[in-house]
Design an enzyme around this catalytic site. Structure first.
Site, short mmCIF file in Angstrom:
data_model
loop_
_atom_site.label_atom_id
_atom_site.label_comp_id
_atom_site.label_asym_id
_atom_site.label_seq_id
_atom_site.Cartn_x
_atom_site.Cartn_y
_atom_site.Cartn_z
N CYS A 2 -0.63 -8.34 -4.64
CA CYS A 2 -1.54 -9.49 -4.50
C CYS A 2 -0.99 -10.52 -3.52
CB CYS A 2 -1.69 -10.18 -5.84
SG CYS A 2 -2.07 -9.07 -7.18
N ARG A 27 -0.83 -6.61 2.49
CA ARG A 27 -0.09 -6.40 1.25
C ARG A 27 -0.82 -5.42 0.33
NH1 ARG A 27 3.63 -10.78 -0.14
NH2 ARG A 27 3.22 -10.34 -2.32
N TRP A 74 -4.57 -7.07 -6.28
CA TRP A 74 -4.30 -5.64 -6.38
C TRP A 74 -4.24 -5.37 -7.87
CZ3 TRP A 74 -0.29 -2.31 -8.04
CH2 TRP A 74 -0.32 -1.02 -7.50
N ASN A 98 0.31 -14.09 -8.96
CA ASN A 98 0.87 -12.77 -8.64
C ASN A 98 1.90 -12.45 -9.70
OD1 ASN A 98 -0.60 -12.78 -6.32
ND2 ASN A 98 1.16 -12.86 -4.93
N GLY A 99 2.01 -11.18 -10.06
CA GLY A 99 3.02 -10.80 -11.05
C GLY A 99 2.36 -10.21 -12.28
N GLU A 483 11.00 11.29 5.10
CA GLU A 483 10.26 10.15 5.61
C GLU A 483 8.99 10.60 6.34
OE1 GLU A 483 10.16 7.17 5.09
OE2 GLU A 483 9.24 6.21 6.81
N LYS A 487 5.23 9.52 5.25
CA LYS A 487 4.27 8.86 6.16
C LYS A 487 2.94 9.58 6.11
CE LYS A 487 5.76 5.86 6.61
NZ LYS A 487 6.94 5.26 6.20
N GLU A 490 1.06 9.09 2.69
CA GLU A 490 0.54 7.77 2.34
C GLU A 490 -0.63 7.33 3.22
OE1 GLU A 490 3.51 4.66 2.47
OE2 GLU A 490 4.41 5.48 4.27
N HIS A 506 15.11 28.76 -2.19
CA HIS A 506 15.26 28.51 -3.63
C HIS A 506 13.94 28.11 -4.28
CE1 HIS A 506 19.56 28.99 -3.28
NE2 HIS A 506 19.48 28.28 -2.16
N LYS A 605 1.89 -3.44 0.34
CA LYS A 605 3.01 -3.58 1.28
C LYS A 605 4.31 -3.90 0.57
CE LYS A 605 5.11 -3.70 5.19
NZ LYS A 605 5.47 -2.36 5.70
C1 F6R Z 1 6.47 3.45 2.81
C2 F6R Z 1 6.89 2.13 2.41
C3 F6R Z 1 7.48 1.95 1.07
C4 F6R Z 1 8.59 0.88 1.12
C5 F6R Z 1 9.08 0.58 -0.31
C6 F6R Z 1 10.22 -0.41 -0.30
O1 F6R Z 1 5.93 3.46 4.10
O2 F6R Z 1 6.71 1.18 3.13
O3 F6R Z 1 7.96 3.15 0.55
O4 F6R Z 1 9.63 1.34 1.92
O5 F6R Z 1 8.02 0.08 -1.07
O6 F6R Z 1 9.84 -1.61 0.28
P1 F6R Z 1 10.91 -2.66 0.80
O7 F6R Z 1 11.64 -2.03 1.93
O8 F6R Z 1 10.11 -3.85 1.22
O9 F6R Z 1 11.81 -2.94 -0.37
#
Ligand code: F6R
Length: 610
Positions: A2, A27, A74, A98-99, A483, A487, A490, A506, A605
């Site tokens: 949020c 976010r 959110w 938020n929270g 990674e 990507k 997501e 395996h 985010k």
């Molecule tokens: C994936 C992504 C998330 C963040 C994770 C940690 O693209 O962005 O997996 O890496 O939520 O976020 P931070 O780095 O802000 O602690």
């Protein structure tokens, strides 16, 4: 997660709130709303879905006024809907939050027993009722908020607008970020800095347990005991332009293209290749002038940042010979980790606000470990909690899928590795100079690599109908494969998994069938022959192989279905380059499918709740 924005000053509050909410879109959210106070009272508009839905409502009946609060929600408690969207209101008390309130069910029952009527399924509405009930006993809003907070367990950042006090915004914070922005005859508050940048770059982050009162000309911060606190104002160097798309179709693409500059800025002022000097902020204070006073390193992070940590482990153990564990923060915080004074803990976080990473860092501190954070956001909760912070100078990362922050985190991890190797006596001055010279060339290699975008787009678009992808690699590229798969998952909602190539036999090789795309990371090193065999194995079972390898590797390019060339650099630095084609590959698949690349479904985010 949020987003919060609050405004008080001389402008039309609705305009500032909508502008702020737009900047918080990244976010992640599923509904939005604003409340503005004027001579007629409180005017509210809320809508399910994207901001456009809220803007359409505002077009019909724009709330006018010079003070207001706004929110992007959110969903956690209650479905995404207009009635669950913030702000929430009971009488003259209007709240954005938020929270998560952990004891919300219990409090809700108690309040219903007392005759309160709930209009939403949210935990936030509890705050409105609690504050409203307190205001029946006193007319002191600050005290009523404090009393309400005493009943609540969980995390919050809160902005309260009270209809009977048209010149004030009340703020409170515990576990979820809230930043005050100080302007001229106007003040703002937001959950995140980009929402403030069009109005001011002078910011004051609130600390846990603090309450604040904002008027258009003043701000006052109080600790939990009601003591007034004086605060240092931070001047942010990020510009509003840095948070714009700059002609790119998506923020994610813009951020991928920013990587040469990001690496350059992350290195700036920290390396002197001619003399073999490294200047890492706070490190001498933490480690002492010479040597390394810790027995082990524990890295803690989530998601992409965790992948960066895995590459870091490989580097540090290889070059500096210090044992490193890499921990998922969400697991670490509930384990009983074997850390103490002998441990250097390195939390890695782009946002510096990830709830699990913060909780894991607090646990590490309670066990007397020292904390050296890697973080992108100046003054974030993580930076404030840690003994020292090495910032990744990536600028604001708006796309939900992390790209430039990952490459910046790798850059800092490599510098830490070199510093440790030097302190451990494992790297001669000449070798250090060579490494520093090589890393300085990374921005130009990245620029060259980005020129293959059209080729990567072509490959990606030829594979958009595949329903699952495998990414394979070895050594420091295994986390890069993880990674790459993350990507793709997501942003394009396609199933993808990363595997250590040696693990294929395996189990995962059972997934290979005619035409299944396998992305193989194949740098030239001691395991080169091994991964070539892995490629033969999957090819023999019908896989479509996309190899990423050295630009000069003719044998490889002839063996596979598609080939992406990587400019030559020192082998250890290659993860910084191999990550980029994987970002572009995921981007072009997602864009072709037409998904919401910058704000993929269900994702936020910064994950500021558990
Ligand atoms: C994936 C992504 C998330 C963040 C994770 C940690 O693209 O962005 O997996 O890496 O939520 O976020 P931070 O780095 O802000 O602690």
């Amino acid at each position: 997660m949020c987003g919060i924005i609050g405004y008080i000053g001389h402008r039309e509050a609705t305009d500032v709130l909508i502008d702020g909410l737009k900047r918080l879109e990244y976010r992640g959210y599923d509904s939005a709303g604003i409340a503005v106070l004027n001579g007629r009272g409180i005017e509210m508009e809320r809508a399910e879905g994207k901001l456009a839905a809220l803007q359409a409502k505002i077009k019909k009946s724009k709330p006018h006024g010079k003070i207001g609060i706004g929110h992007t929600r959110w969903a956690t408690h209650g479905v995404p809907s207009e009635r669950n969207a913030h702000p929430h209101r009971v009488g003259d008390v209007v709240v954005v939050h938020n929270g998560i309130i952990e004891n919300h069910a219990e409090l809700r029952k108690q309040l219903i027993k007392k005759g309160c009527q709930f209009r939403s399924e949210t935990d936030t509405e509890i705050f409105c009722h609690l504050i409203h009930s307190e205001l029946k006993k006193t007319d002191d809003v600050g005290k009523s908020i404090q009393k309400a907070l005493e009943k609540v367990r969980g995390s919050y950042s809160l902005v309260v607008l009270y209809g009977k006090e048209p010149g004030k915004l009340y703020l409170a914070k515990l576990g979820s970020p809230l930043v005050v922005g100080l302007g001229k005859k106007e003040n703002l508050v937001a959950s995140d800095i980009p929402a403030l940048l069009s109005y001011t770059r002078n910011v004051v982050p609130l600390e846990d347990g603090e309450l604040a009162l904002l008027t258009k000309n003043s701000f006052k911060i109080l600790n939990g005991n009601g003591k007034s606190l004086s605060k240092r104002v931070n001047h942010i160097t990020w510009t509003p332009l840095m948070a714009e798309k700059g002609g790119f179709k998506h923020f994610m693409l813009k951020e991928i293209y920013e990587q040469p500059r990001v690496v350059e800025e992350t290195l700036m002022g920290r390396i002197q290749p001619d003399s073999g000097r490294l200047i890492l902020e706070g490190v001498n204070k933490l480690f002492g002038k010479k040597g390394f006073p810790f027995k082990q390193i524990a890295i803690i992070a989530c998601g992409t940042s965790w992948h960066a940590g895995l590459v870091g482990k490989y580097w540090i153990e290889k070059l500096a010979r210090v044992p490193v564990s890499v921990n998922l923060a969400s697991e670490f915080r509930y384990a009983d980790p074997m850390i103490g004074r002998d441990t250097l803990v390195i939390p890695i976080s782009q946002s510096g606000e990830t709830a699990d990473t913060l909780a894991a860092t607090h646990l590490a501190k309670s066990k007397k470990a020292k904390v050296l954070a890697i973080c992108n956001v100046l003054g974030s909760s993580l930076a404030r909690t840690s003994d020292a912070t090495l910032y990744t100078h990536a600028g604001p990362e708006i796309g939900v899928a992390s790209t430039k922050a990952f490459v910046a985190q790798l850059t800092v991890l490599y510098l830490i590795t070199l510093e440790l190797a030097k302190r451990q006596g494992k790297l001669s001055k000449e070798a250090l100079i060579t490494q520093l010279t090589e890393i300085r060339k990374i921005p130009q290699h990245l620029t060259k690599l980005l020129k293959s975008a059209a080729h990567i787009k072509e490959i990606a678009e030829s594979l958009v109908n595949a329903s699952h992808f495998l990414f394979i690699a070895r050594g420091p590229h295994f986390p890069v494969a993880l990674e790459g798969a993350l990507k793709l998952k997501e942003i394009s909602y396609v199933h993808a998994e990363g595997f250590a190539a040696g693990e294929l036999k395996h189990g995962p090789i059972a997934l290979i069938d005619e035409g299944v795309p396998v992305v193989a990371l194949v740098p030239k090193n001691e395991t080169y022959e091994k991964i070539l065999s892995n490629i033969e194995e999957v090819k023999a079972r019908g896989a479509h192989v996309i190899a990423i390898g050295d630009a000069t590797d003719r044998d490889l390019s002839e063996k596979v279905d598609d080939f992406i060339a990587i400019p030559k650099t020192d082998y250890l630095l290659t993860p910084l380059l191999y990550a980029v084609p994987l970002q572009l590959f995921a981007y072009y698949i997602a864009d072709h499918k037409g998904t919401d690349v910058d704000q993929p479904r269900n994702l936020a985010k910064s994950v500021t709740v558990e």
